[in-house]
Design an enzyme around this catalytic site. Structure first.
Site, PDB file in Angstrom:
ATOM      1  N   ASP B 383       3.706   8.188 -32.164  1.00  0.00           N
ATOM      2  CA  ASP B 383       3.669   9.487 -31.566  1.00  0.00           C
ATOM      3  C   ASP B 383       4.839   9.552 -30.578  1.00  0.00           C
ATOM      4  O   ASP B 383       5.303   8.514 -30.126  1.00  0.00           O
ATOM      5  CB  ASP B 383       2.336   9.569 -30.808  1.00  0.00           C
ATOM      6  CG  ASP B 383       1.953  10.978 -30.521  1.00  0.00           C
ATOM      7  OD1 ASP B 383       2.496  11.860 -31.182  1.00  0.00           O
ATOM      8  OD2 ASP B 383       1.109  11.171 -29.634  1.00  0.00           O
ATOM      9  N   ASP B 726      -5.257  13.047 -33.663  1.00  0.00           N
ATOM     10  CA  ASP B 726      -4.696  11.824 -34.232  1.00  0.00           C
ATOM     11  C   ASP B 726      -5.758  10.903 -34.807  1.00  0.00           C
ATOM     12  O   ASP B 726      -5.447   9.960 -35.520  1.00  0.00           O
ATOM     13  CB  ASP B 726      -3.935  11.043 -33.148  1.00  0.00           C
ATOM     14  CG  ASP B 726      -2.728  11.802 -32.660  1.00  0.00           C
ATOM     15  OD1 ASP B 726      -2.144  12.536 -33.466  1.00  0.00           O
ATOM     16  OD2 ASP B 726      -2.380  11.661 -31.479  1.00  0.00           O
TER      17      ASP B 726
END
Lengths: 283, 1025
Positions: B383, B726
């Site tokens: 990320d 996520d």
């Protein structure tokens, strides 16, 4: 920036010599096999070499260590197969015949004639020492006579059936051979005593020991090993049960009494003592 | 900035479908099919979500938009729906976990062995032979071993789960609810559908709510969508899709600003959008960890071999003429001798040691086995926000005096600052300071400025902190310039302005300061400030401005323009009524002061960490929800896109050819946005991943993240993430890494590892430790396997050649579980081979934990040497006590005959049957010690082993308990020549590996020649002798 190319992973463990993989050339497989052949020959050679060296260090006549034999074991004869029980019926000849035969066989080498032929007469009550003088080995070593007649009533000479027929059986006891063992300190002669286990103490009756007092004469010690002392005759003690209670199990324990032998711990039931069951049936 | 919600909504639709909820697609289908009222009802339910009138809402939930619902009714609903909280994912029941520890492959073998022992004991017992309790003892020992190792493994697992439990937020969230017309503060989990709640800036939204009233309310949806831009929330329904409409705020998002918005709860607990995503994550199957696969593979081999050996010798024993029972006992004994009982405990200990070490370095591992997974990782999907970057906007560049100045973006302000002597800077700083609504929260004097909490949006916060750092004491500064009026930023104006009195009480002019989108600001300016001088803004300056603006924009930075003007004293005297709506004052012909650009800067440690990953052969792929330009700029900054790497578009531009003509293989780098990804087939994505080593995915939705992870899989993939969105990808990944600080609970639940400091660099530590533990486990297993052979061969020789048993089962168990555990574990402390981070990650299909080479090396080489050493010791001890080797052969039946009490040895001595079975066993303790050692822990381990061995041998009383007998000190030294051989052999082998790295052939040849020459040179003098 210039990238560092990752190297191929090389770990030492990974690259040990593998087994031949299929698909490789035959001669590679052959080479690997050859490696193993050579490797194992090498190992076997090393093993043989160490064994050889080790055997060279051994004394022919005396083991390097005797720490497990500080208390010699005791064994009885006759011995039935697989048990420490002597059970027979007076009426039934076959039931005790095998015991007498065993004893006959066992005592055969102790016949006076054989003993006289092979062994010396020694001075009793003292150790029969035949030490080597330095490098000069005093071999072969002589042995003392133990004549069958010394067992008197249990010798089987006068009574072919060792008292089994009459319900007064003989049991022969021997002390295991241990090289260099000198039982008894300060001239005291080791002797055997037998007794019934607690609950059977009133059943055992009278006992007779041969030689008298059930002693192992000191002249039979020390033992010098089967190589140096080929004709060694192990001293024996016979015990005759004169009026043992019949038709009942009697548990008996015989032990060696010597002031330098500790009789066995709980764990070793045969160190310096022997237990067995005797039962004579009359019906 | 425009917000791309589209892919996100697509994802949620899928999740809706998954839960048989009425999504937009469903709705369309149903419209086509025109189904019955029931479906109409469901559709209606969807409609309510966004555009029902308040009346309908009140009807539906039996509530009131002003007074809320009644407490009693709320209580009823609470009982019906359950508390408003996410149910933790269903864990495996504790007893199942424990049972699993007891039922592994090796454990099953041990159970079988124990059962065989019991049966053997039972048969002996029924025969009336009460003297032999060995089988019973062995059975009990075996069961004890299984249970104890099981307990141990369970405890380790339990401990690591507990770490996670401690993360859970213990303070219950509070919410302001209106019930019975009264405002109350209650715990958020007591909220029910229909409740009227009040939220204000800084609160977490307690459930999915429909906004009833609001004032400048903005929410941060980043944990849901990954989008970091604050979004406005207002009562109007702006879109059919519940996710895009403005009148719904979602559970667990944060309200950034706004005062007292009220809303009605429409979904609680697991029925909220977040709840659905969280349960989607638990629906994604959990992959087996690579180390679990490796260990399973190993156990399979061992179990197979154990059974094979056992069965072979069972048959052999039957042929030789042993009784069936005896042969069965042999089978059992071989299994016991062969199975490395201590291995699983060793592995667990090694892993937990590493886990501890990692925890000290801020990586907490949830699942012990995940410790190794990072080491095998070959792709990290990272990320951006918060992991690679600091997760806060920071001023990066300034443009004034026709020059771009770089600001210090480091976390601890250790970087270089720019020249602040210019007059223009002073003006620019004044505009930036005054035209700013952000304020520090009170009582933060002790905290360093970059870490203070601020009320305000991201860019204003950045400016506030920047000016606080450069100018100092902003609050005081603002007070000196009293604010008269302000016009807040809005999307039509794209600027923000405020008017201030001047510091100097004698100067009665007003100062107008303005900031906003650079092009809009420039439009309103007629002059430009250069070195403190106001110069007319001509073509040349305009161009200079454009260049600077493009440059900064190209860096992925958010650029703001700043200008000011002193209002004419006569036109705007003191007391002039400024009207913010009418804007009855000068807003053009201003003086341009400069540009300030902001970015979420990369963490200082990240570029180095990315570099390390690269040298370690690990690809770092950036997957972010942010803009492609920003993503690319950060990627270039941290080294995910290396200097000189070009994308297809770059090459096209450089060569001035259409994009289609560029050979894709020439481009190392590639930036793919979510929009592009949507149109790509999975093959195209695979192609892209193969062709471009440097990948950046921007503007991706959670579902796309999942697709990317799946495409990367095949190799081992690590995924980092923090948001709820996520969590499916985290779960899907071979190892999910959640952020400890910024991470949501859902992400932490789905992850295998948690970075306490949110720092990408910690991952590199994890990789290093993972690789180290893999190598060390390999060594540990090599040690264990090696030891197996000298434990097994005595039995084989015992059965086939009938020598007295050199090593009993109980002794083996003692060696395995008491004396050898510590040396095995100590191998976990082995230092890394220096180039551990310069190697490619292992190939999970090729580089096994236990491969042929390792097994062959341990079994047929070192194991063989150790067996020979053991037998040398055994025969030496036997011979020195009076039993020559040749006599030993075939001695077994007499040796074990309990009734033969005058067995003759080679010297004619007579022996009673002492339980000698184990008195030489300890001689086999030594050979494993000879395994080559390098580090100090291993040396101490060997000392420990010797001490424990000695204790077992010589401690009085031991003989009675375990049949151990003291062995003579001299016998410890018999195997020494073999020890030297192992040492020399291993050194030669290492040398060979180094010298002939590629060629196994030369290596084998030279080894063969080496041994051959030694053999021959010894044979020669012996034979000629």
């Amino acid at each position: 920036m210039i990238l560092q190319r990752p190297k191929k992973r090389v770990s030492y463990l990974n690259t040990a010599i593998g087994f031949p993989e299929f698909g490789r050339g035959g001669w590679v497989t052959g080479l690997i096999l050859l490696f193993y052949v050579v490797f194992y020959i090498f190992l076997a050679g090393l093993f043989a070499l160490t064994m050889y060296v080790m055997l060279q260090t051994l004394d022919e006549h005396k083991p390097t260590w005797q720490d497990r034999l500080s208390t010699p074991g005791m064994v009885i004869r006759p011995k039935a197969d697989e048990t420490f029980e002597i059970v027979y019926n007076i009426q039934n000849t076959e039931s005790w015949d095998m015991y007498t035969q065993t004893l006959d066989k066992f005592l055969a080498p102790y016949n006076d004639s054989t003993q006289a032929q092979k062994n010396d007469e020694c001075t009793p009550d003292q150790y029969f020492l035949q030490e080597d003088s330095g490098d000069v080995k005093n071999n072969p070593k002589r042995s003392c006579q133990f004549n069958r007649t010394m067992l008197e009533e249990c010798s089987g000479i006068h009574d072919r059936y060792y008292g089994y027929q009459t319900g007064k059986p003989c049991i022969i006891i021997k002390l295991n051979r241990v090289i260099g063992l000198l039982p008894g300190k300060d001239g005291q002669t080791p002797y055997v005593t037998c007794a019934a286990k607690k609950e059977d103490s009133d059943k055992i009756g009278e006992l007779m020991y041969f030689p008298p007092n059930g002693t192992f004469n000191l002249m039979y010690y020390p033992y010098y090993g089967k190589k140096a002392q080929v004709n060694y005759s192990q001293p024996l003690v016979a015990v005759k049960f004169l009026n043992i209670t019949v038709n009942q199990d009697v548990n008996i324990e015989c032990r060696i009494n010597a002031n330098n032998i500790v009789t066995g711990s709980e764990r070793d039931k045969f160190a310096g003592r022997v237990s067995f069951k005797l039962r004579i049936n009359t019906i | 900035m425009h917000v791309n919600i589209f892919p996100i909504s697509g994802f949620v639709q899928d999740s809706y479908n998954m839960f048989e909820m009425d999504g937009e697609m469903e709705k369309k289908k149903k419209k086509k099919i025109k189904k019955k009222e029931k479906l109409e009802g469901m559709k209606k339910e969807m409609d309510i979500v966004s555009n029902d009138s308040y009346n309908e809402l009140e009807m539906r939930y039996n509530t009131s938009v002003t007074k809320g619902m009644t407490s009693t009714f709320a209580q009823q609903i609470l009982e019906r729906d359950g508390p408003n909280e996410l149910k933790p994912p269903k864990g495996t029941p504790e007893y199942v976990k424990f049972a699993r520890q007891l039922a592994g492959g090796l454990q099953c073998l041990m159970w079988v062995a124990a059962v065989i022992c019991f049966i053997a004991f039972g048969i002996e017992l029924s025969r009336g032979n009460l003297t032999c309790f060995d089988d019973l003892y062995l059975a009990i020992t075996l069961i004890a071993v299984v249970v104890v190792t099981g307990c141990f493994g369970y405890y380790q697992e339990f401990k690591s789960t507990n770490i996670i439990a401690s993360f859970k937020n213990l303070v219950p969230q509070q919410a302001v609810v209106i019930r019975d017309g009264k405002k109350n503060q209650i715990n958020a989990y007591q909220l029910v559908v229909g409740d009227l709640v009040e939220i204000k800036g800084g609160d977490r939204v307690p459930a999915d709510i429909r906004i009833i009233t609001s004032q400048a309310c903005k929410v941060d949806n980043s944990s849901l969508t990954g989008e970091s831009e604050p979004q406005t929330r207002s009562p109007e329904c702006t879109h059919e899709n519940p996710l895009e409409t403005r009148n719904i705020a979602f559970f667990s998002t944060t309200c950034l600003e706004g005062t007292a918005a009220t809303g009605m709860i429409i979904n609680t607990g697991d029925r909220t959008i977040i709840g659905r995503i969280a349960s989607l994550a638990s629906g994604v199957g959990n992959e087996k960890t690579p180390i679990a696969i490796e260990i399973e593979h190993f156990v399979d081999i061992i179990a197979g071999l154990a059974i094979f050996f056992g069965f072979t010798f069972f048959v052999v024993a039957m042929f030789i003429g042993y009784a069936f029972l005896e042969a069965t006992i042999f089978f059992m004994a071989i299994v016991v001798a062969y199975v490395p009982e201590g291995l699983l405990a060793t592995v667990t200990v090694c892993l937990s040691l590493t886990a501890k070490r990692l925890a000290r370095k801020n990586c907490v591992v949830k699942n012990l086995e995940a410790v190794e997974t990072l080491g095998s990782t070959s792709v990290i999907c990272s990320d951006k926000t918060g992991t690679l970057t600091q997760n806060r906007m920071t001023v990066a560049h300034l443009w004034f005096d026709n020059h771009i100045h770089a600001a210090d973006t480091t976390e601890d302000q250790s970087g270089q600052s720019f020249d602040q002597s210019s007059e223009t800077w002073r003006s620019l700083a004044r505009v930036a300071t005054l035209c700013n609504r952000a304020t520090f929260r009170p009582d933060q004097e002790g905290i360093p400025i970059p870490r203070r909490l601020v009320v305000g949006d991201a860019s204003e916060t950045a400016l506030l902190k920047f000016t606080e750092l450069t100018v100092g004491n902003i609050m005081d500064y603002r007070n000196r310039f009293k604010k008269v009026v302000e016009v807040p930023f809005n999307s039509t104006n794209k600027f923000q302005l405020s008017v201030h009195e001047l510091e100097d009480p004698l100067d009665l002019r007003y100062l107008l300061v303005m900031k906003g989108a650079p092009e809009r600001i420039l439009e309103r300016c007629s002059t430009i400030l250069i070195k403190g001088q106001e110069l007319p803004l001509d073509e040349q300056w305009s161009e200079a401005f454009q260049t600077a603006y493009m440059d900064l924009g190209g860096l992925g930075e958010r650029v703001l323009g700043f200008c000011h003007i002193y209002l004419n004293e006569k036109e705007f005297p003191r007391g002039y009524r400024f009207d913010p709506d009418e804007m009855n004052f000068t807003t053009s012909g201003l003086c341009f002061a400069g540009l300030i650009s902001m970015i979420d800067p990369p963490r200082a440690t990240v570029p180095d960490a990315v570099m390390k990953c690269r040298t370690a052969g690990i690809r770092v792929v950036m997957v972010t929800g942010d803009h492609p330009i920003t993503a690319r700029a950060i990627a270039a900054n941290v080294g995910i896109i290396t200097e000189g790497s070009e994308t297809v578009e770059d090459i096209a531009e450089r060569k001035r050819i259409p994009v289609e003509q560029v050979n894709k293989r020439d481009a190392r780098a590639c930036v793919i946005s979510g929009g592009q990804l949507k149109d790509m087939s999975s093959d195209e994505l695979d192609d892209a991943l193969r062709n471009h080593p440097e990948m950046v995915f921007a503007r991706t939705s959670p579902q796309q993240k999942l697709i990317i992870v799946e495409s990367c899989q095949g190799s081992i993939v690590a995924v980092t993430g923090d948001g709820v969105n996520d969590s499916p990808a985290l779960k899907k990944a071979d190892i999910g890494i959640a952020m400890g600080i910024a991470g949501s609970d859902a992400a932490k639940n789905a992850a295998d590892m948690i970075l306490l400091d949110d720092n990408f660099a910690s991952i590199v530590t994890g990789v290093e430790q993972g690789r180290l533990i893999f190598d060390n486990l390999k060594k540990s297993i090599a040690y264990t396997l090696t030891k197996n052979i000298p434990e097994l061969t005595p039995y084989l020789i015992y059965i086939t050649v009938s020598v007295p048993l050199p090593l009993g089962c109980i002794t083996i168990l003692f060696i395995e579980l008491a004396t050898d555990i510590y040396p095995s574990v100590s191998l976990a402390y082995e230092k890394a081979e220096s180039d551990i981070m310069h190697l490619k990650p292992r190939n999970p299909r090729r580089d096994r934990l236990v491969n042929e080479a390792l097994a062959v090396y341990s079994y047929f080489q070192i194991g063989a040497i150790q067996s020979f050493a053991g037998f040398t010791d055994y025969f030496t001890a036997m011979a020195q006590e009076g039993w020559f080797p040749l006599l030993c052969i075939g001695l077994r039946s007499q040796w074990e005959d309990v009734h033969l009490q005058d067995l003759q040895d080679s010297y004619g001595q007579e022996w009673v049957n002492i339980k000698m079975c184990d008195w030489l066993g300890t001689g086999f303790l030594l050979p494993p010690c000879l395994f080559v050692c390098r580090n100090r822990v291993l040396v101490s381990a060997i000392v420990f082993q010797l001490l424990l061995g000695n204790l077992l041998c010589y401690c009085p009383g031991m003989p009675n308990i375990f049949n151990f007998m003291p062995i003579r000190v001299q016998w410890w030294f018999v195997p020494v020549p073999y020890g030297i051989l192992i040492f020399v052999y291993d050194e030669i082998r290492k040398l060979g590996v180094r010298r002939y790295p590629g060629s196994k052939l030369k290596f084998i040849t030279s080894l063969t020649i080496f041994f051959l020459s030694i053999t021959l040179s010894t044979v020669h003098p012996v034979s000629s002798h």
